[in-house]
Scaffold this motif. Structure first.
Motif, PDB file in Angstrom:
ATOM      1  N   ASP A 116       1.047  -1.053  -0.029  1.00 34.94           N
ATOM      2  CA  ASP A 116      -0.048   0.038   0.063  1.00 34.94           C
ATOM      3  C   ASP A 116       0.679   1.215  -0.258  1.00 34.94           C
ATOM      4  O   ASP A 116       1.757   1.229   0.612  1.00 34.94           O
ATOM      5  CB  ASP A 116      -0.602  -0.027   1.190  1.00 34.94           C
ATOM      6  CG  ASP A 116      -1.920  -1.596   1.179  1.00 34.94           C
ATOM      7  OD1 ASP A 116      -2.813  -1.097   0.239  1.00 34.94           O
ATOM      8  OD2 ASP A 116      -1.613  -1.397   2.421  1.00 34.94           O
ATOM      9  N   LYS A 170       2.720  -5.442   4.346  1.00 36.15           N
ATOM     10  CA  LYS A 170       2.459  -6.022   4.793  1.00 36.15           C
ATOM     11  C   LYS A 170       2.564  -8.083   4.103  1.00 36.15           C
ATOM     12  O   LYS A 170       2.944  -8.369   3.378  1.00 36.15           O
ATOM     13  CB  LYS A 170       0.742  -5.959   5.091  1.00 36.15           C
ATOM     14  CG  LYS A 170       0.503  -4.896   5.953  1.00 36.15           C
ATOM     15  CD  LYS A 170      -0.814  -4.691   5.735  1.00 36.15           C
ATOM     16  CE  LYS A 170      -1.354  -4.808   4.414  1.00 36.15           C
ATOM     17  NZ  LYS A 170      -2.835  -3.873   4.462  1.00 36.15           N
ATOM     18  N   GLN A 192      -4.392   3.882  11.139  1.00 32.67           N
ATOM     19  CA  GLN A 192      -5.548   3.293  10.378  1.00 32.67           C
ATOM     20  C   GLN A 192      -5.954   1.757  10.444  1.00 32.67           C
ATOM     21  O   GLN A 192      -4.658   1.315  11.193  1.00 32.67           O
ATOM     22  CB  GLN A 192      -5.318   3.715   9.181  1.00 32.67           C
ATOM     23  CG  GLN A 192      -4.960   5.034   7.940  1.00 32.67           C
ATOM     24  CD  GLN A 192      -4.807   4.430   6.339  1.00 32.67           C
ATOM     25  OE1 GLN A 192      -5.637   4.531   5.632  1.00 32.67           O
ATOM     26  NE2 GLN A 192      -3.676   4.843   6.536  1.00 32.67           N
ATOM     27  N   ASP A 193      -7.138   1.763  10.673  1.00 28.25           N
ATOM     28  CA  ASP A 193      -7.772   0.432  10.987  1.00 28.25           C
ATOM     29  C   ASP A 193      -7.099  -0.779  10.803  1.00 28.25           C
ATOM     30  O   ASP A 193      -6.683  -1.691  10.652  1.00 28.25           O
ATOM     31  CB  ASP A 193      -9.012   0.456  10.487  1.00 28.25           C
ATOM     32  CG  ASP A 193     -10.129   1.339  11.952  1.00 28.25           C
ATOM     33  OD1 ASP A 193      -9.230   1.979  12.792  1.00 28.25           O
ATOM     34  OD2 ASP A 193     -11.516   1.460  11.818  1.00 28.25           O
ATOM     35  N   GLN A 194      -6.872  -0.990   9.288  1.00 26.28           N
ATOM     36  CA  GLN A 194      -6.239  -1.961   9.043  1.00 26.28           C
ATOM     37  C   GLN A 194      -5.313  -2.532   9.044  1.00 26.28           C
ATOM     38  O   GLN A 194      -4.155  -3.289   9.023  1.00 26.28           O
ATOM     39  CB  GLN A 194      -6.208  -2.074   7.217  1.00 26.28           C
ATOM     40  CG  GLN A 194      -6.096  -1.231   6.504  1.00 26.28           C
ATOM     41  CD  GLN A 194      -5.660   0.312   6.392  1.00 26.28           C
ATOM     42  OE1 GLN A 194      -7.124   0.830   7.078  1.00 26.28           O
ATOM     43  NE2 GLN A 194      -6.057   0.790   5.364  1.00 26.28           N
ATOM     44  N   TYR A 195      -4.071  -1.755  10.226  1.00 23.44           N
ATOM     45  CA  TYR A 195      -3.058  -1.522  10.450  1.00 23.44           C
ATOM     46  C   TYR A 195      -3.056  -1.490  12.065  1.00 23.44           C
ATOM     47  O   TYR A 195      -2.085  -2.174  12.841  1.00 23.44           O
ATOM     48  CB  TYR A 195      -1.394  -0.170  10.461  1.00 23.44           C
ATOM     49  CG  TYR A 195      -1.618  -0.364   8.851  1.00 23.44           C
ATOM     50  CD1 TYR A 195      -1.399  -1.718   8.046  1.00 23.44           C
ATOM     51  CD2 TYR A 195      -2.441   1.185   8.241  1.00 23.44           C
ATOM     52  CE1 TYR A 195      -1.477  -1.509   6.525  1.00 23.44           C
ATOM     53  CE2 TYR A 195      -2.237   0.895   6.764  1.00 23.44           C
ATOM     54  CZ  TYR A 195      -1.970   0.112   6.022  1.00 23.44           C
ATOM     55  OH  TYR A 195      -1.600   0.029   4.497  1.00 23.44           O
TER      56      TYR A 195
END
Length: 166
Positions: free
Chosen positions: A30, A49, A99-102
């Motif tokens: 990303d 990731k 951010q939520d995804q991390y």
């Protein structure tokens, strides 16, 4: 400052001479940019990731450790020359990582050359500490990569470099 995903129009917006254009074309997620209120792009980085392990290996070769589910690597960090020294990099990295995804990440790595004092200080400001050294050796035209645990002398040098004024 606002963080947003990289867009095609961001290519060379940092006036870096297409330094990471090949990485952009590889479409490894990303990639993020930081923009000012005037929508001027001032910073960019990738956050790799575990799902990108094979893409990372295909693109870079074995220069990074294989990521686990709770690890990430920051790469391609670049701040526009006109905006350096304003502590944009640490602020941008913090915004990306919030951010939520991390939120599940336990370890985020960045490999920084020891002469890049500005980046070392920026990472130190947001809590990064050294834990491994990537050593590269060339043997018969083949690059060998190893990861060496940090010893106390290296830790002391890092703390000395990062605690002095920039």
């Amino acid at each position: 400052m606002v963080i947003r995903p990289f867009e095609d129009g961001d290519i060379n917006s940092l006036k870096e001479g297409h330094r990471h254009a090949r990485l952009v074309k590889a479409q490894i997620p990303d990639c993020y940019v930081a923009v000012t209120q005037e929508n001027i792009t001032v910073y960019r980085n990738w956050l790799f990731k575990q799902p990108q392990n094979q893409q990372i290996l295909d693109y870079f070769g074995p220069i990074f450790p294989k990521l686990t589910e709770n690890e990430a690597i920051i790469e391609g960090v670049f701040t526009h020359l006109d905006y350096r020294g304003l502590r944009i990099m640490p602020k941008a990295i913090c915004l990306v990582l919030k951010q939520d995804q991390y939120k599940h990440l336990n370890r985020v790595m960045a490999f920084v050359k020891d002469h890049n004092i500005g980046s070392l200080k920026g990472f130190y400001r947001i809590g990064f500490l050294p834990y491994t050294i990537r050593q590269e050796k060339w043997v018969l035209f083949k690059r060998e990569i190893s990861f060496i645990p940090i010893n106390q002398d290296v830790k002391n040098k890092y703390l000395e470099l990062t605690s002095s004024p920039l």
